[in-house]
Design a protein around this motif. Sequence first.
Motif, PDB file in Angstrom:
ATOM      1  N   SER A 149      36.825  10.785  15.353  1.00 46.46           N
ATOM      2  CA  SER A 149      35.746  10.529  14.391  1.00 46.46           C
ATOM      3  C   SER A 149      34.923   9.333  14.860  1.00 46.46           C
ATOM      4  N   CYS A 152      36.610   5.867  14.791  1.00 42.69           N
ATOM      5  CA  CYS A 152      37.894   5.677  15.479  1.00 42.69           C
ATOM      6  C   CYS A 152      37.917   4.343  16.246  1.00 42.69           C
ATOM      7  N   GLY A 201      41.069  17.152   9.627  1.00 39.09           N
ATOM      8  CA  GLY A 201      40.309  15.907   9.547  1.00 39.09           C
ATOM      9  C   GLY A 201      38.930  16.201   8.970  1.00 39.09           C
ATOM     10  N   ALA A 230      39.056  10.922   9.839  1.00 37.71           N
ATOM     11  CA  ALA A 230      39.677  11.524  11.026  1.00 37.71           C
ATOM     12  C   ALA A 230      38.844  12.707  11.495  1.00 37.71           C
ATOM     13  N   PRO A 234      43.916  14.170  13.446  1.00 36.10           N
ATOM     14  CA  PRO A 234      44.225  13.257  12.331  1.00 36.10           C
ATOM     15  C   PRO A 234      45.578  12.575  12.468  1.00 36.10           C
ATOM     16  N   GLU A 237      44.550   9.497  14.402  1.00 31.08           N
ATOM     17  CA  GLU A 237      43.611   8.575  13.744  1.00 31.08           C
ATOM     18  C   GLU A 237      44.118   8.065  12.399  1.00 31.08           C
ATOM     19  N   GLN A 238      44.836   8.918  11.662  1.00 36.90           N
ATOM     20  CA  GLN A 238      45.322   8.524  10.325  1.00 36.90           C
ATOM     21  C   GLN A 238      46.796   8.926  10.199  1.00 36.90           C
TER      22      GLN A 238
END
Length: 254
Positions: A149, A152, A201, A230, A234, A237-238
Motif C-alpha cells: 500500500s 507501507c 487488503g 494494506a 496484508p 503490512e498489518q
Amino acid sequence: METVRVHAVVEGSGAPLVLLHAFPFCHTLFDDQRPLAANCLLVRPDLRGFGRSPAGASATMEEMAGDVLALLDSLKLDRVVLGGVSMGGYVALALTRLDPSRVSGLVLIDTQALADDDAARAGREVNARRVEAEGTSFLVDPMLGRLLSPECPVEVRAETGRRMRSESPAAVAAALRGMAVREDSRDVLHRFGGRALVVVGEHDVITPRERAQQMADLVPGAELVVVSGAGHLPNVEQPAEVNAALARFMAGAV
Ligand code: MLT
C-alpha cells in the motif's frame, strides 16, 4: 504426477495450520505469523523452486499442490487448515480440488478463484522469457509498487524487495507459466464443505476486494475480513490484524 520433496518450517503444536506463500517469495513471507505457533502447529513450506525447495521440471499449481500433499503425508497430517496468499491461494485451491478430504478449513488471503484471461497469460509468458534472459530485477520494482500500500513503511518495502530478489529466476519463470495455466476454481469453492476465511487488503490492486467477495459468496458461512492500511500482502503490512483473524479462525478448528 511427479512430486518434489519440499522444505518446510514446522513450529508449535496443536491444530495444524499450513500457510502457502505468494509469488515470488518463500516461507519467510510468514515470519510475522510465527506467534501463531503458540497455539497451533504452524507449517510453512517453500513451494517448489522457491526458498530451500528444489525445482521440478515445471511448476503448475497442481504440481505444487501435489508436493504439499506429499509433505502432509510425511508429517502424518490427515486434515489441516490450509491458507495461502495470492499464488499460495491458487495452490490451496488446487490442493482442495485434488483432495478436499485433507482440508478442514480454507484461508484465502488476497487471492482469487478466477483463471487468467488471454492477455494475462500472454503477459506472463513475456515476463517468463525476460526473467530467463536477464534475471528478476526488472520485475521487482514495478511489482513492489503494486504489492504494497502507499503507506507501507520504507523498511518493510526494502525487506519485501530483498526477499523477492533472493528467489531464483528459473523458479520465477516456472511459476509464471504455472499461474498462467491454472484452472478456474469457483467450482472447488462451490463444492467445499468446510469453513472459510477470506482476507483482503483494502488497497489490493492485484486481486481486489470484489475477487475476495466473489470467493466468500461461494462458501456458505465464509467470513470476509478487509484489512485497512494494506495492499496485496496484508500479513506483511498489518500482521497483528491478520494474526488476530487467523487465531479466531483456528480457535474453531477441529
Ligand atoms: C502473487 O502475489 O502471488 C502473484 O502476484 C499472483 C499473480 O500474479 O496472479
